[in-house]
Design a protein around this motif. Structure first.
Motif, PDB file in Angstrom:
ATOM      1  N   PRO A 173      -0.960  -0.100   5.372  1.00  0.00           N
ATOM      2  CA  PRO A 173       0.066  -1.125   5.135  1.00  0.00           C
ATOM      3  C   PRO A 173       1.489  -0.557   5.347  1.00  0.00           C
ATOM      4  O   PRO A 173       1.806   0.521   4.852  1.00  0.00           O
ATOM      5  N   ASP A 174       2.338  -1.321   6.089  1.00  0.00           N
ATOM      6  CA  ASP A 174       3.715  -0.886   6.359  1.00  0.00           C
ATOM      7  C   ASP A 174       4.479  -0.600   5.074  1.00  0.00           C
ATOM      8  O   ASP A 174       5.263   0.338   5.005  1.00  0.00           O
ATOM      9  N   ILE A 175       4.237  -1.432   4.061  1.00  0.00           N
ATOM     10  CA  ILE A 175       4.980  -1.272   2.810  1.00  0.00           C
ATOM     11  C   ILE A 175       4.813   0.146   2.243  1.00  0.00           C
ATOM     12  O   ILE A 175       5.761   0.721   1.702  1.00  0.00           O
ATOM     13  N   LEU A 176       3.621   0.714   2.412  1.00  0.00           N
ATOM     14  CA  LEU A 176       3.381   2.049   1.833  1.00  0.00           C
ATOM     15  C   LEU A 176       4.135   3.126   2.617  1.00  0.00           C
ATOM     16  O   LEU A 176       4.645   4.086   2.033  1.00  0.00           O
ATOM     17  N   ILE A 177       4.222   2.934   3.929  1.00  0.00           N
ATOM     18  CA  ILE A 177       5.002   3.868   4.758  1.00  0.00           C
ATOM     19  C   ILE A 177       6.473   3.794   4.335  1.00  0.00           C
ATOM     20  O   ILE A 177       7.157   4.809   4.228  1.00  0.00           O
ATOM     21  N   ASN A 178       6.937   2.562   4.077  1.00  0.00           N
ATOM     22  CA  ASN A 178       8.334   2.381   3.668  1.00  0.00           C
ATOM     23  C   ASN A 178       8.624   2.994   2.301  1.00  0.00           C
ATOM     24  O   ASN A 178       9.738   3.431   2.038  1.00  0.00           O
TER      25      ASN A 178
END
Ligand code: SAH
Length: 224
Positions: A173-178
């Protein structure tokens, strides 16, 4: 041959050590302080996942140990850590112990859980085990789906040195990278066809490095 059933928490943790699953003193010391019997009533000292409710299990002690080991370099007193899919609260409390949230005000530990009943369940468990955690600002369990964290909430959460995900995603998930800080570590099971593989993700100079670890079996990280 080693017994997989023990009668108390210390024996469970010593058993994991004898089997070579816990080979790190920091993991040993941390897990010893968080009695699994306070987080699940039924057979807490057996090295297996156990059903809680809502289609959810508390992960097995060996899985908690292996995930914690991978996070240890990023999980220290003063670190910021998030447990995504905090469920019973067991691993969230291990993060709190390891970062010493009670005494180190730079440490920040948050559990995020999609099912409200499970948030309440984990808070009851923590009341039984480490009630002092519920009175401090730098430890929290919140009711939220990780996929529904908006930009404003993301900013408020800040960046994390250690991210643990206790449920399996179809893709990262992108949110976790962010949310991952520079040199931070993210442990997440990802689906690969019919199997799931545990990944260790590191952010180095803004780049994402993915280490494929081993096959695992988790519940699904729900999109909504
Ligand atoms: N580490 C926990 C694992 C619980 S199982 C423990 O050992 O107790 C995984 C948890 O992830 C479940 O409680 C489930 O409700 C939660 N979950 C699933 N999808 C989620 C999502 N999108 N956001 C937050 N939590 C989620």
């Amino acid at each position: 041959m080693y017994a997989l059933v023990e009668n108390n928490h210390r024996d469970l943790i010593n058993n994991l050590k004898r089997r070579g699953i816990i080979d790190d003193d920091d993991v040993y010391d941390t897990m010893l302080q968080v009695d699994r019997g306070r987080y699940i009533k039924e057979s807490p000292y057996v090295d297996t996942p156990i059903y809680i409710s809502h289609g959810v299990t508390i992960s097995s002690p060996h899985m908690h140990a292996l995930s914690l080991k991978r996070l240890m370099n990023a999980l220290k007193p003063g670190s910021r850590a998030i447990d995504v899919g905090s469920g019973s609260g067991y691993l969230t409390v291990c993060m709190a112990i390891r970062t010493n949230v009670l005494e180190n005000k730079n440490s920040f530990v948050i559990g995020i859980e999609r099912v409200k009943d499970l948030v309440d369940f984990s808070i009851e468990n923590i009341k039984k085990d480490k009630p002092e955690l519920l009175n401090i600002e730098n430890f929290k369990i919140i009711h939220k789906n990780i996929y529904q964290v908006n930009e404003k909430e993301q900013k408020e959460l800040g960046l994390f040195d250690a991210i643990h995900v206790g449920a399996s995603a179809s893709e990262l998930p992108d949110i976790l990278i962010n949310l991952l800080a520079e040199n931070g570590k993210l442990i997440i099971p990802l689906e690969e066809g019919r199997t799931q593989v545990l990944y260790e993700i590191t952010k180095k100079n803004g780049k994402i490095i993915k280490d494929r670890l081993f096959d695992v079996c988790f519940v699904t990280l729900k999109k909504n």
